[in-house]
Design a protein around this motif. Structure first.
Motif, PDB file in Angstrom:
ATOM      1  N   UNK A  38       0.820  -1.208   0.000  1.00 60.34           N
ATOM      2  CA  UNK A  38       0.000   0.000   0.000  1.00 60.34           C
ATOM      3  C   UNK A  38       0.858   1.265   0.000  1.00 60.34           C
ATOM      4  N   UNK A  39       1.994   1.221   0.714  1.00 55.56           N
ATOM      5  CA  UNK A  39       2.869   2.395   0.811  1.00 55.56           C
ATOM      6  C   UNK A  39       3.847   2.492  -0.346  1.00 55.56           C
ATOM      7  N   UNK A  40       3.930   1.431  -1.185  1.00 58.08           N
ATOM      8  CA  UNK A  40       4.876   1.380  -2.316  1.00 58.08           C
ATOM      9  C   UNK A  40       6.314   1.544  -1.829  1.00 58.08           C
ATOM     10  N   UNK A 107      19.187  -0.369  -6.004  1.00 59.17           N
ATOM     11  CA  UNK A 107      19.873   0.431  -7.029  1.00 59.17           C
ATOM     12  C   UNK A 107      18.873   0.895  -8.088  1.00 59.17           C
ATOM     13  N   UNK A 108      17.977   0.027  -8.476  1.00 57.44           N
ATOM     14  CA  UNK A 108      16.966   0.399  -9.479  1.00 57.44           C
ATOM     15  C   UNK A 108      16.124   1.569  -8.996  1.00 57.44           C
ATOM     16  N   UNK A 109      15.763   1.545  -7.710  1.00 53.48           N
ATOM     17  CA  UNK A 109      14.927   2.617  -7.175  1.00 53.48           C
ATOM     18  C   UNK A 109      15.723   3.881  -6.879  1.00 53.48           C
ATOM     19  N   UNK A 110      17.027   3.740  -6.709  1.00 54.33           N
ATOM     20  CA  UNK A 110      17.849   4.948  -6.610  1.00 54.33           C
ATOM     21  C   UNK A 110      17.851   5.696  -7.940  1.00 54.33           C
ATOM     22  N   UNK A 111      17.897   4.942  -9.020  1.00 54.45           N
ATOM     23  CA  UNK A 111      17.917   5.547 -10.350  1.00 54.45           C
ATOM     24  C   UNK A 111      16.549   6.134 -10.698  1.00 54.45           C
ATOM     25  N   UNK A 112      15.498   5.405 -10.361  1.00 51.64           N
ATOM     26  CA  UNK A 112      14.145   5.848 -10.700  1.00 51.64           C
ATOM     27  C   UNK A 112      13.255   5.711  -9.466  1.00 51.64           C
ATOM     28  N   UNK A 113      13.331   6.672  -8.536  1.00 52.33           N
ATOM     29  CA  UNK A 113      12.591   6.536  -7.273  1.00 52.33           C
ATOM     30  C   UNK A 113      11.080   6.676  -7.460  1.00 52.33           C
ATOM     31  N   UNK A 114      10.294   5.751  -6.894  1.00 50.14           N
ATOM     32  CA  UNK A 114       8.837   5.846  -6.983  1.00 50.14           C
ATOM     33  C   UNK A 114       8.281   6.730  -5.861  1.00 50.14           C
ATOM     34  N   UNK A 115       6.986   6.961  -5.905  1.00 49.86           N
ATOM     35  CA  UNK A 115       6.314   7.701  -4.839  1.00 49.86           C
ATOM     36  C   UNK A 115       6.144   6.784  -3.629  1.00 49.86           C
ATOM     37  N   UNK A 116       6.603   7.236  -2.459  1.00 43.92           N
ATOM     38  CA  UNK A 116       6.547   6.426  -1.239  1.00 43.92           C
ATOM     39  C   UNK A 116       5.787   7.189  -0.165  1.00 43.92           C
ATOM     40  N   UNK A 117       4.909   6.477   0.562  1.00 44.86           N
ATOM     41  CA  UNK A 117       4.160   7.104   1.654  1.00 44.86           C
ATOM     42  C   UNK A 117       4.979   7.016   2.934  1.00 44.86           C
ATOM     43  N   UNK A 118       5.722   8.080   3.207  1.00 40.76           N
ATOM     44  CA  UNK A 118       6.680   8.074   4.308  1.00 40.76           C
ATOM     45  C   UNK A 118       6.076   7.845   5.673  1.00 40.76           C
ATOM     46  N   UNK A 176      10.655  15.326   4.077  1.00 39.79           N
ATOM     47  CA  UNK A 176      11.319  16.053   2.981  1.00 39.79           C
ATOM     48  C   UNK A 176      10.811  15.674   1.592  1.00 39.79           C
ATOM     49  N   UNK A 177      10.157  14.507   1.480  1.00 38.49           N
ATOM     50  CA  UNK A 177       9.702  14.054   0.175  1.00 38.49           C
ATOM     51  C   UNK A 177      10.793  13.415  -0.672  1.00 38.49           C
TER      52      UNK A 177
END
Length: 298
Positions: A38-40, A107-118, A176-177
């Motif tokens: 749910x939080x991705x 590493x994949x998410x560092x390159x293309x970070x998705x929206x995350x519900x902090x 911080x987003x």
């Protein structure tokens, strides 16, 4: 020849502690998977994956403990005691597999970070810290001299550290987003897993390849046996560990002309117990070639 060994723990108590920790982890893991989706959050999902290996490690440990408790019979003269070591090695290998996956995904998410519900990540991670702290406390009450139990404990401890990293990442994303914090937390989890995997595989490998117990130097043991005034030689010395806390030794010892073989064997067994904590000893004590051992019949 002399034989002696002592190997036994409160196995029933250990099993109860591990079973309680297993139930606790399974309940929280199910909730964490749903929240992570749910939080991705890859950090939460990696923690859930880590927790799955925790549960598998504990379940495997419980099976191995039951197998190790079987008495020696037939061809299995040491019973199934090595089952605990195989369990620890499997735990280490599961860490390696997860490290590969989470490094790739991080590493994949560092390159293309998705929206995350902090905020959701932070709240779940804080709950995870509490759950893992309780589980670690339960397992710490078991006998951690067993590499099997220690493997399960390391899984839990590393998962708790991972939740700390995830909580920090959740707070950063929330305040911080900056979505890459979630991926960085996953890489921290992978680094902790790699460290635990190395320790478990190293210790299990030493036992499976029958290296001398950690802290026991075969040359020092040979010298200590040879220093006995009646001993003239030490040959075929072997020192290994059957399972955690169960070191064993065998050797061929020759004694002086007319020496009392039985007395020397008893004294050497006592020496090995007191100085090196080796209780399971098989000592073939013979006379110097061409002479006969004196037997003390008094």
């Amino acid at each position: 020849m002399g034989h002696g060994h002592g190997h036994g723990h409160g196995a029933n108590t250990d099993r109860r502690h591990l079973a309680a920790a297993l139930v606790l982890l399974l309940l929280f893991m199910a909730a964490e998977v749903a929240i992570g989706i749910a939080a991705n959050s890859i950090a939460l999902i990696s923690d859930a994956g880590h927790m799955l290996t925790d549960a598998a490690a504990i379940a495997l440990a419980l099976v191995a403990m039951r197998m190790a408790a079987r008495p020696a019979r037939g061809a299995y003269t040491f019973g199934w005691k090595r089952a605990e070591i195989i369990s620890a090695a499997v735990n280490g290998l599961t860490f390696v597999a997860l490290v590969v996956y989470f490094v790739y995904e991080g590493v994949r998410r560092l390159i293309d970070p998705p929206e995350v519900q902090g905020a959701l990540v932070l709240g779940t991670a804080l709950a995870g810290i509490v759950v893992n702290a309780v589980a670690a406390w339960l397992i710490a009450r078991a006998d951690r001299r067993s590499l099997n139990v220690e493997g399960a404990f390391q899984h839990i401890l590393n998962d708790m550290y991972a939740f700390v990293a995830t909580a920090v990442a959740g707070a950063v994303v929330w305040l911080t987003g900056w979505g890459r914090a979630d991926a960085i937390a996953a890489l921290v989890v992978a680094a902790l897993m790699a460290k635990a995997a190395y320790g478990l595989l190293r210790d299990a490998g030493r036992i499976l390849f029958e290296a001398a117990p950690d802290g026991v130097n075969p040359a020092e043991v040979s010298a200590a046996i040879g220093a006995h005034p009646a001993v003239t030689g030490v040959e075929d010395l072997h020192i290994w560990t059957v399972t955690s806390g169960f070191p064993a030794l065998s050797a061929h010892v020759t004694v002086v002309r007319g020496g009392d073989c039985h007395r020397v064997r008893r004294e050497l067994a006592a020496l090995l117990h007191e100085r090196f904590q080796i209780d399971h000893t098989t000592l073939q004590v013979d006379h110097v070639p061409g002479t006969a051992c004196r037997l003390n019949t008094g």
